[in-house]
Design an enzyme around this catalytic site. Structure first.
Site, short mmCIF file in Angstrom:
data_model
loop_
_atom_site.label_atom_id
_atom_site.label_comp_id
_atom_site.label_asym_id
_atom_site.label_seq_id
_atom_site.Cartn_x
_atom_site.Cartn_y
_atom_site.Cartn_z
N SER A 276 14.27 67.56 -14.14
CA SER A 276 15.47 68.40 -13.99
C SER A 276 16.68 67.51 -14.25
O SER A 276 16.65 66.30 -13.98
CB SER A 276 15.56 68.96 -12.57
OG SER A 276 16.83 69.54 -12.34
N TYR B 264 15.28 67.25 -3.66
CA TYR B 264 14.73 67.77 -4.93
C TYR B 264 15.10 66.85 -6.09
O TYR B 264 14.25 66.49 -6.91
CB TYR B 264 15.28 69.18 -5.17
CG TYR B 264 14.97 69.76 -6.53
CD1 TYR B 264 13.72 70.30 -6.82
CD2 TYR B 264 15.94 69.80 -7.53
CE1 TYR B 264 13.44 70.85 -8.06
CE2 TYR B 264 15.68 70.34 -8.77
CZ TYR B 264 14.42 70.86 -9.04
OH TYR B 264 14.16 71.40 -10.28
#
Ligand code: NAP
Length: 246
Positions: free
Chosen positions: A141, A155
């Site tokens: 990501s 995350y």
């Protein structure tokens, strides 16, 4: 003859788009899911409608025994594995680091990092035994670069771990022609934002993207399919950002 591709988390979002796209790019597809059987079945139906084989397999990638069972099933069904898209992943509610709990961190890292590494390990073992190369794409990501302050630093850290894992594994298996790359999506329109408690998150932040819009799962899948293809035959250990410039 089609190559055999495993896509983890293929019941929705980016994984589903990748599985559907792979069916028209020379792959039979193992459609892994955790809880969304209906989603996985719908993806498998589309893969078959495109003329490829689809095999639906439930496995929670945070459970090593379920990973082992999934690969035993792949061995029995196909007898080989040529490619892996390590896509299964989660976010969580927006929180500051001071609010993170051990339980939340365990879940985040068990799924996003440890699960992904164990799945890659099993894939590499099979590719090495076959002796004719392979391709792995790990889904990271842009959070790995941005840090996701006040949202989910945990995350972001899990995705940064995936990028370093990509580089290290790529170097380990390069001589065997097993290519390992990461894709870093930006703000993509999938259900993951609702699962993190904010369905409108991607739209809300779209103004921060140089292209001034969110991306689609299919746009990410196109990048993944390129890295899986022979057109990327000299590409390994790298990161492809699919993020509209963010
Ligand atoms: P999504 O629509 O929520 O889909 C997630 C998929 O992962 C589902 O198929 C889900 O399966 C599966 N999954 C979740 N936990 C699992 C587990 N323990 N074991 C096996 N499968 C599991 O999410 P997405 O947006 O497509 O995200 C896919 C990947 O892209 C993730 O790694 C995510 O971090 C990354 N990403 C997404 C964005 C974005 O903006 N959407 C941006 C950057 C990176 P079930 O539903 O069957 O449980």
């Amino acid at each position: 003859m089609n190559k055999i591709l495993l896509v983890t988390g293929a019941s929705a979002g980016i994984g589903a788009a990748t599985a559907r796209g792979a069916a028209t790019h020379g792959f039979d597809v193992v459609v892994n899911y955790n809880s969304d059987r209906a989603g996985a079945d719908a993806v498998a139906a589309d893969v078959r409608a495109a003329g490829a084989r689809a095999h639906v397999l439930q496995a929670d990638v945070s459970d090593p025994e379920q990973i082992a069972a999934m690969f035993a099933d792949i061995d029995a069904e196909f007898g080989r594995l040529d490619a892996l898209v390590n896509n299964a992943g989660i976010v969580d509610q927006a929180a500051k680091v001071t609010d993170l709990t051990h339980g939340r961190l365990r879940r985040m890292f068990d799924i996003n990092v440890i699960g992904a590494i164990l799945v890659a390990k099993e894939a590499v073992l099979r590719m090495q035994a076959q002796g004719d190369g392979g391709a792995i794409v790990n889904i990271s990501s842009v959070a790995a670069r941005l840090g996701s302050a006040n949202q989910y630093v945990d995350y972001a850290a899990s995705k940064a771990a995936i990028d370093v894992f990509t580089k290290g594994l790529a170097d380990e298996v390069a001589t065997q022609n097993i290519r390992v790359n990461s894709v870093r999506p930006g703000l993509i329109e999938t259900g993951i934002h609702a699962k993190g408690g904010e369905p409108e998150r991607a739209q809300r932040l779209a103004h921060m993207v140089p292209m001034q819009r969110t991306g689609s799962p299919e746009e990410v899948a196109d990048g993944i399919l390129y890295l899986l293809s022979d057109q990327a035959s000299y590409v390994t250990g790298t990161v492809l950002e699919v993020s509209g410039g963010r």
